[in-house]
Design a protein around this motif. Structure first.
Motif, mmCIF file in Angstrom:
data_model
loop_
_atom_site.group_PDB
_atom_site.id
_atom_site.type_symbol
_atom_site.label_atom_id
_atom_site.label_comp_id
_atom_site.label_asym_id
_atom_site.label_seq_id
_atom_site.Cartn_x
_atom_site.Cartn_y
_atom_site.Cartn_z
ATOM 1 N N LEU A 128 0.828 -1.211 0.000
ATOM 2 C CA LEU A 128 0.000 0.000 0.000
ATOM 3 C C LEU A 128 0.866 1.267 0.000
ATOM 4 O O LEU A 128 0.509 2.261 -0.643
ATOM 5 C CB LEU A 128 -0.935 0.005 1.206
ATOM 6 N N GLU A 129 1.985 1.224 0.695
ATOM 7 C CA GLU A 129 2.888 2.377 0.705
ATOM 8 C C GLU A 129 3.397 2.689 -0.696
ATOM 9 O O GLU A 129 3.597 3.856 -1.067
ATOM 10 C CB GLU A 129 4.069 2.099 1.641
ATOM 11 N N PHE A 130 3.593 1.645 -1.484
ATOM 12 C CA PHE A 130 4.071 1.841 -2.854
ATOM 13 C C PHE A 130 2.955 2.268 -3.797
ATOM 14 O O PHE A 130 3.108 3.225 -4.567
ATOM 15 C CB PHE A 130 4.706 0.544 -3.370
ATOM 16 N N VAL A 131 1.824 1.578 -3.747
ATOM 17 C CA VAL A 131 0.815 1.760 -4.789
ATOM 18 C C VAL A 131 -0.152 2.906 -4.510
ATOM 19 O O VAL A 131 -0.640 3.555 -5.454
ATOM 20 C CB VAL A 131 0.041 0.434 -5.007
ATOM 21 N N HIS A 132 -0.454 3.208 -3.268
ATOM 22 C CA HIS A 132 -1.497 4.200 -2.979
ATOM 23 C C HIS A 132 -1.179 5.623 -3.443
ATOM 24 O O HIS A 132 -2.086 6.345 -3.860
ATOM 25 C CB HIS A 132 -1.846 4.176 -1.492
ATOM 26 N N VAL A 169 -4.381 6.041 -6.496
ATOM 27 C CA VAL A 169 -4.867 4.707 -6.140
ATOM 28 C C VAL A 169 -5.516 4.713 -4.755
ATOM 29 O O VAL A 169 -6.478 3.980 -4.510
ATOM 30 C CB VAL A 169 -3.718 3.680 -6.213
ATOM 31 N N HIS A 170 -5.016 5.556 -3.864
ATOM 32 C CA HIS A 170 -5.635 5.650 -2.540
ATOM 33 C C HIS A 170 -7.088 6.119 -2.653
ATOM 34 O O HIS A 170 -7.964 5.613 -1.932
ATOM 35 C CB HIS A 170 -4.853 6.618 -1.654
ATOM 36 N N ASP A 171 -7.347 7.051 -3.574
ATOM 37 C CA ASP A 171 -8.730 7.486 -3.805
ATOM 38 C C ASP A 171 -9.586 6.321 -4.289
ATOM 39 O O ASP A 171 -10.762 6.207 -3.939
ATOM 40 C CB ASP A 171 -8.778 8.604 -4.852
ATOM 41 N N LEU A 224 -10.707 -2.958 -10.519
ATOM 42 C CA LEU A 224 -10.338 -1.720 -9.833
ATOM 43 C C LEU A 224 -10.152 -1.946 -8.339
ATOM 44 O O LEU A 224 -9.298 -1.307 -7.713
ATOM 45 C CB LEU A 224 -11.399 -0.648 -10.095
ATOM 46 N N LEU A 225 -10.924 -2.847 -7.750
ATOM 47 C CA LEU A 225 -10.739 -3.154 -6.333
ATOM 48 C C LEU A 225 -9.394 -3.822 -6.115
ATOM 49 O O LEU A 225 -8.660 -3.487 -5.172
ATOM 50 C CB LEU A 225 -11.878 -4.054 -5.839
ATOM 51 N N ARG A 226 -9.045 -4.773 -6.974
ATOM 52 C CA ARG A 226 -7.734 -5.415 -6.858
ATOM 53 C C ARG A 226 -6.610 -4.391 -7.038
ATOM 54 O O ARG A 226 -5.608 -4.425 -6.321
ATOM 55 C CB ARG A 226 -7.591 -6.542 -7.888
ATOM 56 N N ALA A 227 -6.791 -3.490 -7.994
ATOM 57 C CA ALA A 227 -5.767 -2.462 -8.213
ATOM 58 C C ALA A 227 -5.605 -1.590 -6.978
ATOM 59 O O ALA A 227 -4.480 -1.211 -6.614
ATOM 60 C CB ALA A 227 -6.149 -1.609 -9.424
ATOM 61 N N ALA A 228 -6.707 -1.267 -6.313
ATOM 62 C CA ALA A 228 -6.656 -0.422 -5.120
ATOM 63 C C ALA A 228 -5.902 -1.092 -3.984
ATOM 64 O O ALA A 228 -5.369 -0.417 -3.096
ATOM 65 C CB ALA A 228 -8.074 -0.074 -4.668
ATOM 66 N N LEU A 229 -5.842 -2.426 -4.012
ATOM 67 C CA LEU A 229 -5.140 -3.184 -2.981
ATOM 68 C C LEU A 229 -3.758 -3.635 -3.427
ATOM 69 O O LEU A 229 -3.043 -4.296 -2.675
ATOM 70 C CB LEU A 229 -5.967 -4.411 -2.590
ATOM 71 N N GLY A 230 -3.379 -3.304 -4.668
ATOM 72 C CA GLY A 230 -2.089 -3.764 -5.179
ATOM 73 C C GLY A 230 -2.080 -5.258 -5.422
ATOM 74 O O GLY A 230 -1.039 -5.911 -5.329
#
Length: 516
Positions: A425-429, A455-457, A477-483
């Motif tokens: 999450l630190e990387f992707v958000h 991505v955090h949004d 999109l849900l999977r993307a939001a979680l990386g």
């Protein structure tokens, strides 16, 4: 009826069945189509032997390369030079003609065409100036008109979705004693088991690698060209640019861009001091180099997947377990993995009839720094084997994250994303949603319309996303939001709107325990 209800009464009826997906994803621009060599007529001025100084290099750029080039990405094929009359009108009216173009369409070139979007090496460029030049030079072209029409269609879809959302809020406000957005909290609650499953099924270590060659086509060419060219803006291709070096990228020149627009960008942004140098395409050369690259990478994963000449997807977990975990030599690991890959194919053919039962591979608890060292060694092997071509790499717990990470420290660098939920999450958000493979210009615009930019949004508005989009798009999109990603597929096939779903580590279907 209260004032809020009065407002609701004025909301136009919405077609609640309206939902949409990204009809124009990055899938096209990431994949390399099957290309055939293009024969181009080269003037004597294009002879690399004449390019031994800045002056002669500039002369090389003044001679256009005739022919049509096919690039490493799907180009903007209809973005051709406007007619002479259109060019005259553009030169007379200048930027004003850009302003006159459809007010309902996006004004930014990067919102309309692939070739105006940023690539690695474009950090810090004057995006406003680049967009202005591209919009001015492409004004009146058939492709730009088509893109503006498509953009207007997207605006219609966005309006429909906003009406759908307004109707939902109003109906909830009227039918319940809670506020209009209480349904979102209920939606978030309903997603909790799905989110928990995605997080729990994430691989517990980072062994997925995406290797991406740095400016592959132009780098292949510069190996045999005078060294001075490396410091000048160069590209491969004449009418259509297939790739550019990092000097040219500082002027906004990139793959899938018409050559004459690249010429204008370099000329204007350098105040006439530089000219873009065009080198004709040589797919035989690129194919030979790609074969060498895959040979070097296959030592680390004989089952690697390569969807283009300049990119490869590997799971180096088995290599790391044997080389680092057991202390085997590189040569022994390579021989063992190659033999096992061959046996695995044979066993799959007879598995059902013979009931083959393989022992599970014992994953060693290897420090991620040791895995990163293996990736660095692998990149160096590619450089030596190719005679100087550099590559960048991303290392993560799935291919989607590794793909994004491979673009982070270009050129000739690598980025490591740890496997823990917090590290992912630190990387992707903080990333822009456009950085996610599978989210293209259309989906980005639609998300932006609902104030979803990073991505955090996407995670924060997960209930809204589930309501607005089709189930397949919403799951993606849900999977993307979680990386998270479905690694049983090419990550770029897992785009918004795909019918695929799934999670967890599926890159290797069978594993074997080796004796020491």
């Amino acid at each position: 009826m209260n004032s809020f209800s009065d407002e609701c009464a004025n909301v136009p009826p919405a077609d609640t069945s309206t939902s949409t997906s990204d009809g124009n994803s990055r899938h096209a621009q990431m994949h390399h189509p099957q290309t055939t060599p293009i024969h181009v007529t080269v003037n004597a001025a294009d002879d690399p032997n004449d390019c031994n100084s800045r002056t002669s290099s500039a002369e090389c750029s003044t001679t256009p390369v005739t022919g049509s080039d096919s690039g490493s990405v799907v180009p903007d094929p209809s973005l051709v030079a406007p007619s002479e009359s259109a060019q005259r009108n553009t030169s007379k009216s200048g930027p004003a003609s850009t302003a006159a173009m459809g007010t309902s369409s996006s004004s930014s070139a990067s919102a309309l065409i692939i070739s105006a979007c940023d690539k690695a090496g474009m950090e810090g460029i004057d995006r406003t100036r680049v967009d202005e030049i591209i919009m001015r030079e492409s004004a009146g072209s058939a492709y730009m008109k088509q893109q503006q029409k498509r953009d207007q269609n997207v605006n219609v879809k966005i309006d429909e979705l906003k009406q759908k959302l307004a109707a939902k809020d109003c109906s909830m406000a009227i039918s319940t004693s809670n506020n209009a957005t209480s349904w979102r909290r209920a939606g978030e609650h309903a997603l909790e088991p799905i989110i928990d499953d995605l997080v729990q099924s994430r691989p517990r270590r980072s062994t997925y690698v995406v290797v991406d060659m740095d400016g592959f086509y132009i780098s292949c060419e510069l190996l045999s060209k005078p060294p001075e060219l490396a410091n000048l803006p160069c590209c491969v291709g004449g009418n259509m640019i297939t790739t550019s070096n990092y000097v040219a990228r500082r002027y906004g020149v990139r793959a899938a861009m018409p050559g004459w627009i690249g010429d204008k960008l370099v000329e204007e942004l350098s105040n006439g001091k530089e000219r873009l140098i065009h080198i004709p395409v040589n797919f035989d050369l690129y194919t030979r180099k790609a074969h060498i690259i895959r040979g070097a990478l296959a030592e680390y994963d004989p089952n690697l997947r390569a969807y283009s000449l300049d990119e490869a997807y590997l799971d180096i977990g088995p290599y790391v377990d044997l080389r680092v975990g057991r202390g085997w030599s590189h040569e022994r690991v390579v021989a063992t993995l190659a033999s096992t890959a061959k046996k695995s194919c044979e066993e799959k053919e007879h598995a059902d009839e013979e009931g083959v039962s393989e022992e599970e591979f014992i994953h060693c608890n290897v420090d991620i720094s040791a895995v990163a060292a293996v990736v660095k060694e692998m990149r160096e092997k590619v450089k030596v084997a190719t005679g100087g071509l550099t590559c960048s790499a991303g290392l993560a717990s799935n291919f989607m994250l590794a793909k994004i990470a491979s673009d982070q420290n270009k050129p000739n660098g690598q980025k490591v994303v740890g496997p823990s939920h917090e590290e992912v999450l630190e990387f992707v958000h903080p990333l822009s949603v456009r950085k996610v493979p599978g989210i293209g210009r259309v989906m980005e615009k639609m998300l932006n319309a609902f104030d979803i930019h990073i991505v955090h949004d996407l995670y924060k508005e997960r209930a809204l996303v589930q309501f607005l989009f089709k189930p397949a798009s919403a799951r993606f999109l849900l999977r993307a939001a979680l990386g998270s990603s479905n690694d049983s597929l090419d990550p770029e096939d897992e785009e918004a709107g795909s019918s695929s779903s799934g999670s967890g580590q599926k890159g290797i279907s069978k594993e074997r325990t080796f004796s020491a």
